[in-house]
Motif scaffolding. Structure first.
Motif, PDB file in Angstrom:
ATOM      1  N   UNK A 261       0.668  -1.122  -0.159  1.00 33.37           N
ATOM      2  CA  UNK A 261      -0.152   0.207   0.051  1.00 33.37           C
ATOM      3  C   UNK A 261       0.810   1.314   0.084  1.00 33.37           C
ATOM      4  N   UNK A 262       2.090   1.255  -0.320  1.00 35.54           N
ATOM      5  CA  UNK A 262       2.776   2.378  -0.516  1.00 35.54           C
ATOM      6  C   UNK A 262       2.859   3.130  -1.659  1.00 35.54           C
ATOM      7  N   UNK A 263       2.264   2.680  -2.754  1.00 35.98           N
ATOM      8  CA  UNK A 263       2.031   3.214  -4.050  1.00 35.98           C
ATOM      9  C   UNK A 263       0.798   4.382  -3.780  1.00 35.98           C
ATOM     10  N   UNK A 264       1.067   5.435  -4.318  1.00 36.92           N
ATOM     11  CA  UNK A 264       0.319   6.547  -4.414  1.00 36.92           C
ATOM     12  C   UNK A 264      -1.067   6.315  -5.352  1.00 36.92           C
ATOM     13  N   UNK A 265      -2.204   7.060  -4.810  1.00 42.86           N
ATOM     14  CA  UNK A 265      -3.386   7.167  -5.588  1.00 42.86           C
ATOM     15  C   UNK A 265      -3.406   8.645  -5.488  1.00 42.86           C
ATOM     16  N   UNK A 266      -3.724   8.980  -7.056  1.00 39.97           N
ATOM     17  CA  UNK A 266      -4.059  10.443  -7.481  1.00 39.97           C
ATOM     18  C   UNK A 266      -5.710  10.217  -7.741  1.00 39.97           C
ATOM     19  N   UNK A 267      -6.372  11.110  -7.417  1.00 36.09           N
ATOM     20  CA  UNK A 267      -7.970  11.173  -7.520  1.00 36.09           C
ATOM     21  C   UNK A 267      -8.339  12.738  -7.575  1.00 36.09           C
ATOM     22  N   UNK A 268      -9.615  12.809  -7.978  1.00 37.22           N
ATOM     23  CA  UNK A 268     -10.199  14.161  -8.017  1.00 37.22           C
ATOM     24  C   UNK A 268     -11.857  13.919  -8.127  1.00 37.22           C
ATOM     25  N   UNK A 269     -12.516  14.810  -6.876  1.00 36.00           N
ATOM     26  CA  UNK A 269     -13.893  14.620  -6.863  1.00 36.00           C
ATOM     27  C   UNK A 269     -14.687  15.044  -8.132  1.00 36.00           C
ATOM     28  N   UNK A 270     -15.763  14.486  -8.313  1.00 35.05           N
ATOM     29  CA  UNK A 270     -16.403  14.859  -9.499  1.00 35.05           C
ATOM     30  C   UNK A 270     -16.793  16.439  -9.558  1.00 35.05           C
ATOM     31  N   UNK A 271     -17.158  16.966  -8.676  1.00 35.06           N
ATOM     32  CA  UNK A 271     -17.449  18.496  -8.401  1.00 35.06           C
ATOM     33  C   UNK A 271     -16.098  19.165  -9.046  1.00 35.06           C
ATOM     34  N   UNK A 272     -15.228  18.853  -8.404  1.00 39.42           N
ATOM     35  CA  UNK A 272     -13.656  19.705  -8.875  1.00 39.42           C
ATOM     36  C   UNK A 272     -13.397  19.482 -10.217  1.00 39.42           C
ATOM     37  N   UNK A 273     -13.600  18.360 -10.727  1.00 38.15           N
ATOM     38  CA  UNK A 273     -13.399  18.054 -12.161  1.00 38.15           C
ATOM     39  C   UNK A 273     -14.298  18.771 -13.175  1.00 38.15           C
ATOM     40  N   UNK A 274     -15.609  18.863 -12.807  1.00 41.75           N
ATOM     41  CA  UNK A 274     -16.334  19.884 -13.573  1.00 41.75           C
ATOM     42  C   UNK A 274     -15.891  21.145 -13.446  1.00 41.75           C
ATOM     43  N   UNK A 275     -15.610  21.512 -12.258  1.00 44.99           N
ATOM     44  CA  UNK A 275     -15.259  23.015 -11.904  1.00 44.99           C
ATOM     45  C   UNK A 275     -14.042  23.226 -12.682  1.00 44.99           C
ATOM     46  N   UNK A 276     -12.978  22.135 -12.831  1.00 45.74           N
ATOM     47  CA  UNK A 276     -11.863  22.703 -13.380  1.00 45.74           C
ATOM     48  C   UNK A 276     -12.047  22.726 -15.069  1.00 45.74           C
ATOM     49  N   UNK A 277     -12.905  21.923 -15.358  1.00 50.11           N
ATOM     50  CA  UNK A 277     -13.195  21.870 -17.016  1.00 50.11           C
ATOM     51  C   UNK A 277     -13.856  23.517 -17.148  1.00 50.11           C
ATOM     52  N   UNK A 278     -14.784  23.904 -16.329  1.00 45.82           N
ATOM     53  CA  UNK A 278     -15.134  25.240 -16.703  1.00 45.82           C
ATOM     54  C   UNK A 278     -14.446  26.248 -16.483  1.00 45.82           C
ATOM     55  N   UNK A 279     -13.057  25.940 -15.574  1.00 46.42           N
ATOM     56  CA  UNK A 279     -12.203  26.993 -15.471  1.00 46.42           C
ATOM     57  C   UNK A 279     -11.497  27.028 -16.531  1.00 46.42           C
ATOM     58  N   UNK A 280     -11.124  25.960 -17.154  1.00 43.24           N
ATOM     59  CA  UNK A 280     -10.188  26.015 -18.341  1.00 43.24           C
ATOM     60  C   UNK A 280     -10.864  26.457 -19.586  1.00 43.24           C
ATOM     61  N   UNK A 281     -12.127  26.296 -19.609  1.00 41.77           N
ATOM     62  CA  UNK A 281     -12.967  26.611 -20.811  1.00 41.77           C
ATOM     63  C   UNK A 281     -12.631  28.408 -20.652  1.00 41.77           C
ATOM     64  N   UNK A 282     -12.740  28.878 -19.611  1.00 40.50           N
ATOM     65  CA  UNK A 282     -12.838  30.383 -19.428  1.00 40.50           C
ATOM     66  C   UNK A 282     -11.220  31.020 -19.596  1.00 40.50           C
ATOM     67  N   UNK A 283     -10.427  30.215 -19.263  1.00 37.57           N
ATOM     68  CA  UNK A 283      -8.980  30.649 -19.166  1.00 37.57           C
ATOM     69  C   UNK A 283      -8.365  30.611 -20.344  1.00 37.57           C
ATOM     70  N   UNK A 284      -8.251  31.818 -21.069  1.00 36.65           N
ATOM     71  CA  UNK A 284      -7.967  31.488 -22.601  1.00 36.65           C
ATOM     72  C   UNK A 284      -6.338  31.745 -22.405  1.00 36.65           C
TER      73      UNK A 284
END
Length: 322
Positions: free
Chosen positions: A199-222
């Protein structure tokens, strides 16, 4: 906005469609098997009538690609490569041929592009691209080659009027049945939520709400283009990750699994141990620097919220049965 999502019928597509529709956007899903309103047929390889949905759209979010939840046979690995590269190439061709191309093309990629490592996190600037690290199965390198070819197909597309962003996404955690969170929670509820191979291997993750918010953020950041890590800022070792998930549900213990036990489990699930054993220690360097604020930066908070959603769904299902 009009948003076109090739390959949008899977878990991540469901997360995006739900949120984008709720925000009032028109969402068009490109799929091989259209069944619902708003879905348009395509084959993921060739131009066709579906390109009319692209011309005049505002945003392209390409999620197309064969699922990685399978045995990593030579045939399946080749299908993973072909489905990602060919679909990206044909999306690029559709954008290039559009009279009114979308202003942004968000292209799904993967955090798997980074090396298996425990010593330090990988961000976009200093992260180590995988494929040459010692002590890991040779075929893991092919997963990295798939990721690199996937991104390269987008980079090579001749779309000067469309800004391009590659989403190096970690596992998107949502309560949707069949999603990765549902699978992990199901194993924990069966008593199998212990450390895997130490169990020493790392797990990277993102909550669904932050995934959507990041997509919206990247759409707006030209001002943002190129690869962007979509991952919560605090990845953690698998043993801590799964213990926290057990705690959120109220499960006191979970059986540990050795590497050979993980092999048997992956075989039974028709999956591959790379998904369990590769250390994905990925952090959102560019998002953080651009000022993105995560609502769910820590896994305990995210796990508690997702468990609440699952319990609510289960209670609703039981009520319907009564």
């Amino acid at each position: 906005m009009k948003i076109v999502i090739p390959g949008g019928t899977g878990q991540v597509g469901a997360v995006l469609k739900r949120a984008l529709n709720a925000a009032g956007h028109e969402v068009v899903i490109l799929t091989r098997r259209p069944e619902r309103e708003g879905e348009v047929h395509w084959d993921g390889q060739t131009l066709g009538p579906w390109t009319a949905a692209v011309d005049g759209s505002d945003i392209m979010i390409n999620l197309a690609g064969r699922t990685v939840s399978c045995r990593y046979t030579a045939a399946n690995l080749q299908e993973m490569m072909d489905s990602r590269v060919k679909s990206t190439q044909v999306v690029g061709a559709a954008i290039a041929g559009a009279a009114r191309p979308p202003r942004v093309w968000l292209q799904m990629s993967t955090a798997t592009v980074y090396a298996h490592r425990i010593d330090a996190p990988n961000d976009e600037a200093t992260g180590v691209i995988g494929g040459t690290e010692p002590g890991v199965p040779d075929y893991w390198a092919y997963s990295v080659e798939i990721a690199k070819a996937w991104e390269q197909a987008q980079q090579q597309a001749d779309t000067p009027a469309t800004r391009k962003v590659a989403l190096r996404s970690a596992m998107v955690m949502s309560p949707d049945p069949g999603g990765v969170f549902a699978v992990l929670l199901g194993l924990a509820r069966l008593g199998l939520g212990g450390p895997v191979a130490g169990g020493t291997q790392y797990v990277s993750w993102i909550h669904e709400h932050d995934f959507v918010r990041a997509v919206e953020f990247l759409i707006d950041r030209e001002d943002i283009a190129g690869p962007v890590n979509l991952a919560a800022p605090h990845p953690l070792p698998q043993r801590t990750f799964i213990r926290t998930l057990r705690s959120a549900w109220g499960i006191p213990v979970g059986l540990p699994a050795t590497k050979w036990m993980a092999e048997i489990g992956a075989l039974a699930l028709r999956s591959d141990t790379e998904l369990l054993l590769k250390s994905r220690r990925v952090v959102p360097g560019r998002l953080t620097q651009a000022g993105f604020d995560f609502q769910y930066a820590q896994w305990p908070q995210a796990a508690d919220e997702l468990v609440r959603q699952v319990r609510k769904r289960l209670r609703g299902g039981n009520a319907a049965l009564r």
